[in-house]
Structure formats: structure tokens, C-alpha cells
Design a protein around this motif. Structure first.
Motif: not given
Length: 127
Positions: A64-72
Motif C-alpha cells: 500500500k502506498g507504493r504499488f498502483t494497479i490500473s487497467k485500460d
């Protein structure tokens, strides 16, 4: 046929960054629960981050606070931006898809929900 292909792994020093990608074919991301898992040698598989059809995310406390998940959705591609990497982040990272249904509460603790897995991409963080 559903296929997931990860890329973006590599070797970095402590504090560095990497961006993982997972390209899907054979289905549309938009109706699936998507997640990243990781497994280090001699350790159990660990859920790292998930994202549901509406874009809501969840993370393991360790990232938490270091990784970011996202999608297109248009590109049918899942991403994970990893910053401030630590040696304990060293592992094989896998993307996974569950569905077509949405993520359940605590989904990172239920890897058996995920029917589709990529082949993995190695992340190595040196001190």
C-alpha cells in the motif's frame, strides 16, 4: 481461448520503479476481476493488488502506498506501477483473471477464484 501475457519485469535497485503490464486476449477485461499475485522462492503465493469492473482497487498491506494497479479496458491491458521497491518485493509476478464476475471482498485471499493466469514475469530488487 483466454490468454494473459505479462511483461515489464526486471532487475532494479532498492528504491527503484518498474511497471508491469498484462495483455489479455480471448475475452474482455471489463467484466472480470483482475489481480496481481506474486510468489517468491520457498514462499506461498501472495495476492498483491486487485481491480474490479468499476475500477475499485485493493492492496496487500505490504505494498500500500507504493504499488498502483490500473487497467485500460480499450486495450484490454492490466498494469501495476511499482515504486519504492524493496528487496522483499523480489518474486515472480503473475496477473490473473476471475470471472465473468466481480471481485469479492478480500479477493486477494482467494486465488482459487482466478481461473486464468499468465506465465509470470520476474522482479528482482537488489539492496
Amino acid at each position: 481461448q483466454v490468454q494473459l501475457v505479462e511483461s515489464g519485469g526486471g532487475s532494479v535497485q532498492t528504491g527503484g520503479s518498474l511497471r508491469l503490464s498484462c495483455a489479455a486476449s480471448g475475452y474482455s477485461y471489463s467484466n472480470y476481476c483482475m489481480a496481481w499475485f506474486r510468489q517468491a522462492p520457498g514462499k506461498e503465493r501472495e495476492g498483491v493488488a486487485s481491480i474490479d469492473s468499476g475500477g475499485s482497487t485493493s492492496y496487500a498491506d505490504s505494498v500500500k502506498g507504493r504499488f498502483t494497479i490500473s487497467k485500460d479496458n480499450a486495450k484490454n491491458t492490466l498494469y501495476m506501477q511499482m515504486n519504492s521497491l524493496k528487496p522483499e518485493d523480489t518474486a515472480m509476478y503473475y496477473c490473473a483473471a476471475a470471472g465473468p464476475f466481480d471481485c469479492r471482498w478480500g479477493t486477494l485471499h482467494f486465488p482459487l477464484d482466478f481461473s486464468y493466469w499468465g506465465q509470470g514475469t520476474q522482479v528482482t530488487v537488489s539492496s
